[in-house]
Scaffold this active site. Sequence first.
Site, PDB file in Angstrom:
ATOM      1  N   GLU A  14       0.857  -1.179   0.000  1.00  0.00           N
ATOM      2  CA  GLU A  14       0.000   0.000   0.000  1.00  0.00           C
ATOM      3  C   GLU A  14       0.893   1.230   0.000  1.00  0.00           C
ATOM      4  O   GLU A  14       1.870   1.299   0.742  1.00  0.00           O
ATOM      5  CB  GLU A  14      -0.917   0.007   1.227  1.00  0.00           C
ATOM      6  CG  GLU A  14      -1.974  -1.088   1.195  1.00  0.00           C
ATOM      7  CD  GLU A  14      -1.601  -2.280   2.061  1.00  0.00           C
ATOM      8  OE1 GLU A  14      -0.587  -2.195   2.773  1.00  0.00           O
ATOM      9  OE2 GLU A  14      -2.318  -3.285   2.014  1.00  0.00           O
ATOM     10  N   CYS A  61      -5.667   5.978   4.937  1.00  0.00           N
ATOM     11  CA  CYS A  61      -5.491   4.657   4.356  1.00  0.00           C
ATOM     12  C   CYS A  61      -6.843   3.972   4.196  1.00  0.00           C
ATOM     13  O   CYS A  61      -7.759   4.217   4.971  1.00  0.00           O
ATOM     14  CB  CYS A  61      -4.617   3.847   5.314  1.00  0.00           C
ATOM     15  SG  CYS A  61      -4.265   2.195   4.755  1.00  0.00           S
ATOM     16  N   CYS A  64      -6.212   0.134   6.945  1.00  0.00           N
ATOM     17  CA  CYS A  64      -6.220   0.129   8.417  1.00  0.00           C
ATOM     18  C   CYS A  64      -6.944   1.352   8.952  1.00  0.00           C
ATOM     19  O   CYS A  64      -6.661   1.814  10.054  1.00  0.00           O
ATOM     20  CB  CYS A  64      -4.807   0.070   8.969  1.00  0.00           C
ATOM     21  SG  CYS A  64      -3.904   1.574   8.623  1.00  0.00           S
ATOM     22  N   HIS A  68      -6.883   3.922  12.641  1.00  0.00           N
ATOM     23  CA  HIS A  68      -6.629   5.348  12.850  1.00  0.00           C
ATOM     24  C   HIS A  68      -7.783   6.000  13.610  1.00  0.00           C
ATOM     25  O   HIS A  68      -7.568   6.824  14.497  1.00  0.00           O
ATOM     26  CB  HIS A  68      -6.382   6.056  11.513  1.00  0.00           C
ATOM     27  CG  HIS A  68      -5.034   5.733  10.934  1.00  0.00           C
ATOM     28  ND1 HIS A  68      -3.859   6.113  11.544  1.00  0.00           N
ATOM     29  CD2 HIS A  68      -4.677   5.040   9.839  1.00  0.00           C
ATOM     30  CE1 HIS A  68      -2.838   5.672  10.829  1.00  0.00           C
ATOM     31  NE2 HIS A  68      -3.301   5.005   9.792  1.00  0.00           N
ATOM     32  N   ARG A 431      -0.252  -3.543  11.097  1.00  0.00           N
ATOM     33  CA  ARG A 431       1.181  -3.505  10.784  1.00  0.00           C
ATOM     34  C   ARG A 431       2.059  -3.130  11.961  1.00  0.00           C
ATOM     35  O   ARG A 431       3.277  -3.061  11.819  1.00  0.00           O
ATOM     36  CB  ARG A 431       1.415  -2.555   9.606  1.00  0.00           C
ATOM     37  CG  ARG A 431       0.934  -3.150   8.322  1.00  0.00           C
ATOM     38  CD  ARG A 431       0.589  -2.120   7.255  1.00  0.00           C
ATOM     39  NE  ARG A 431      -0.180  -2.779   6.214  1.00  0.00           N
ATOM     40  CZ  ARG A 431      -1.478  -3.119   6.360  1.00  0.00           C
ATOM     41  NH1 ARG A 431      -2.143  -2.824   7.460  1.00  0.00           N
ATOM     42  NH2 ARG A 431      -2.109  -3.766   5.404  1.00  0.00           N
ATOM     43  N   SER A 454       4.233   1.788   9.745  1.00  0.00           N
ATOM     44  CA  SER A 454       5.196   1.824   8.634  1.00  0.00           C
ATOM     45  C   SER A 454       6.184   2.979   8.789  1.00  0.00           C
ATOM     46  O   SER A 454       7.220   2.984   8.129  1.00  0.00           O
ATOM     47  CB  SER A 454       4.479   1.894   7.286  1.00  0.00           C
ATOM     48  OG  SER A 454       3.761   0.690   7.081  1.00  0.00           O
ATOM     49  N   CYS A 498       2.865  -0.037   4.471  1.00  0.00           N
ATOM     50  CA  CYS A 498       1.820   0.870   4.017  1.00  0.00           C
ATOM     51  C   CYS A 498       2.366   2.281   4.077  1.00  0.00           C
ATOM     52  O   CYS A 498       2.303   2.936   5.104  1.00  0.00           O
ATOM     53  CB  CYS A 498       0.548   0.764   4.832  1.00  0.00           C
ATOM     54  SG  CYS A 498      -0.657   1.955   4.209  1.00  0.00           S
ATOM     55  N   CYS A 501      -0.083   5.199   4.849  1.00  0.00           N
ATOM     56  CA  CYS A 501      -0.250   5.576   6.247  1.00  0.00           C
ATOM     57  C   CYS A 501       0.934   6.403   6.721  1.00  0.00           C
ATOM     58  O   CYS A 501       0.776   7.370   7.460  1.00  0.00           O
ATOM     59  CB  CYS A 501      -0.338   4.328   7.123  1.00  0.00           C
ATOM     60  SG  CYS A 501      -1.984   3.673   7.240  1.00  0.00           S
TER      61      CYS A 501
END
Length: 520
Positions: A14, A61, A64, A68, A431, A454, A498, A501
Site C-alpha cells: 500500500e 489509508c 487500516c 486510525h 502492521r 510503517s 503501508c 499511512c
Amino acid sequence: MAKKIIIDPVTRIEGHLRIEVEVENGVVVDAKAIGTMYRGLEPLLKGRDPRDATYVTERACGVCAGSHGWASSLALYEAFGAKVPAGGRILRNLIVGAMWLHDHPLHFYHLSALDYIDVMAVAKYQGKDPGLKAVKDKITKLVAAGDTAPLTPRYKPDEFCVNDPELVTTAVAHYLKALEMQAKAKKMSALFAGKQPHQSSIVVGGVTMLPNIEAIEQFRSMLLEQIDFIENVYLQDVLIFGTGPLLPLAQAGIGAGYPNFLSFGGFAKDDAGKDLFLKAGVILDGNLNKILPLDAKKVTEDVQYAWYKQSANGKNPYDEDTVPDLEKKEAYTFVKAPRYEGKPMEVGPLARMLVMQPKILMDLIAKYSIKPGAVARHAARAVETVLLAKEMLNWVDDLEKEIGKGLRIHDTEHWEAPESGQGAGLTEAPRGALGHWIKVKNHKTENYQMVVPSTWNFSPKDDKGAFGPAEKALIGVPVPDVDNPINLVRVIRSFDPCLACAIHLIDPQTNEIHKYRIGF
Ligand code: NFE
Ligand code: MG
C-alpha cells in the site's frame, strides 16, 4: 564493484515506496527505504474541532482506517477525560478486529504469496480434484488470452519457490477463496460500524451505532466461518510454505532487522483499558526473556534524513511539527525516523508475538530453528490472526451479556472538547504500534501527530546514522542475480508496508526525478 538496484515503485504494497540497495559480492551492503509521498494530514488538523481528527485520520489509508479512527478516539479520550462504557469498548474491538481478519490474509495471499510460489506450475496439475481442475482451467485460459494480471508481472521464481503443481494449484485456489473471505470480513465490520471502508461509528467515548441481536448473531456466524478459514487454510498454508521449501530462508533468518521489538498493546478487555489482549512491551537486543514495560515518553522522532524542518528533530510527538523542507541535502524520504530510547524498533505481528510468546508460535520456532526474519514475520502474522479471531468470539459473548444489562455504547457527558488538554492514543494496527498524539487549546486542535507502524519499520537513518528497521533487514540479503532481486521484495513485503499511512499526498517535485522500474 558494487551494483546499485532501484525498485520503484515496490508493487503489491500500500502506498508508494522506492528501495535503493548496493549489492557487492552477491549480498546487499547498503540500503535506503524511500517514502516518495508527503502525508500532510497532521498540519491539516491544526485549528479544527478535535473530533474531526477521527474522521480525517481515517483517510490516511483504506486498509487500516479503523485503526486510525480508534487511535484518534483514544487520544481524544485522554484529552477529553472520557470513559468508554463496556458496550462501546467491545464494539470497537469487534469493528477493528474484523478489519484485521480482512487485512492479514490479504497480505499473505494477495500481496506476498507470489514471492513464494511458481504460479505457472498450475498448468502442470494432473490431479482429479474438481475445484483444483477448475482453477487450472481458469488460469490456463487467462494465460492463453494473455490476461494474467494480477498474477503477473512478477519476479522469476527461484529455488525457494513452491513449485509442486498440487501445492501451487491449492494455493491459487486459496488465493481466490481469500478474496471472498475478505469481502465477508469487511461486511462483518460494517455490520457494527455503518460502513466499510472508513467506518463511521467509532468516536471519542465509544461508538455511535447500536447493534440489534440479529446483527450480533449474523456477526457471530460470519466470525465462525472466518475462524474456519484462518485456522484450516491460511495458517496451514503458511506452515506448509514456511516449514517446507522456505525453511532454509526461515532458518537463515533472511530479512532479520534489529533485535529490538516494540508493541503498544491493543484491544482492551476491561473498561479501564489496562488488561489488553495484545500485550504492550519492549524487547531490546534480542532479550526475549526480559520483556520491558512500555514507556511512551521514550518515543521520539528524528528528521535529519527526512524532508522535514529540523525543528521536529529528537522531539516527543506531543511537541514536534510536520513542516516539509525539500532543500535538505542529506534527506531522502518523507518518512520520519521514530525511535524508542533512541533505538530503531521493529513493530508488527512478529514484535507483538515475541512480546506475548504464544506457545503455538514459540514451539514452531523451536522445533524448526526459525530465526526472526521474513518467514518468521509471515508465521507470526498467521498465528496472531488465529488468536485474535478466537478471542473475538469471547467478545461477541461479552457483547450479548451487555445487552442483558442494557447496552451502553457512548460516554455522552464528555462529547464536547475541553478548553485545553492533551492525550496519547496508543494502540496496535495490523502492521504494528500506532500512536496518535493531540494537544487541545481553546477547544481546538493545537497540535496533532501520528506515528504509524510503517513509519517505524520504513524509517530512514536517524541522527546517529543508524539504519531504519527495513533498511537494516535488507543489509546482508543474498541477491545472486541482480536482474531478479526477488529476495529484496520478499524482505520488504514481509513487513506489509503501508506508505500511504506513513505519509500522504504526492509531491510532484520529487516524483519527476524517479526512474520507474516495475517489479516483474
Ligand atoms: Ni495503511 Fe496502517 C496499519 C496504520 S500503517 S495500513 O496496519 O496505522 O503501517
Ligand atoms: Mg507523524
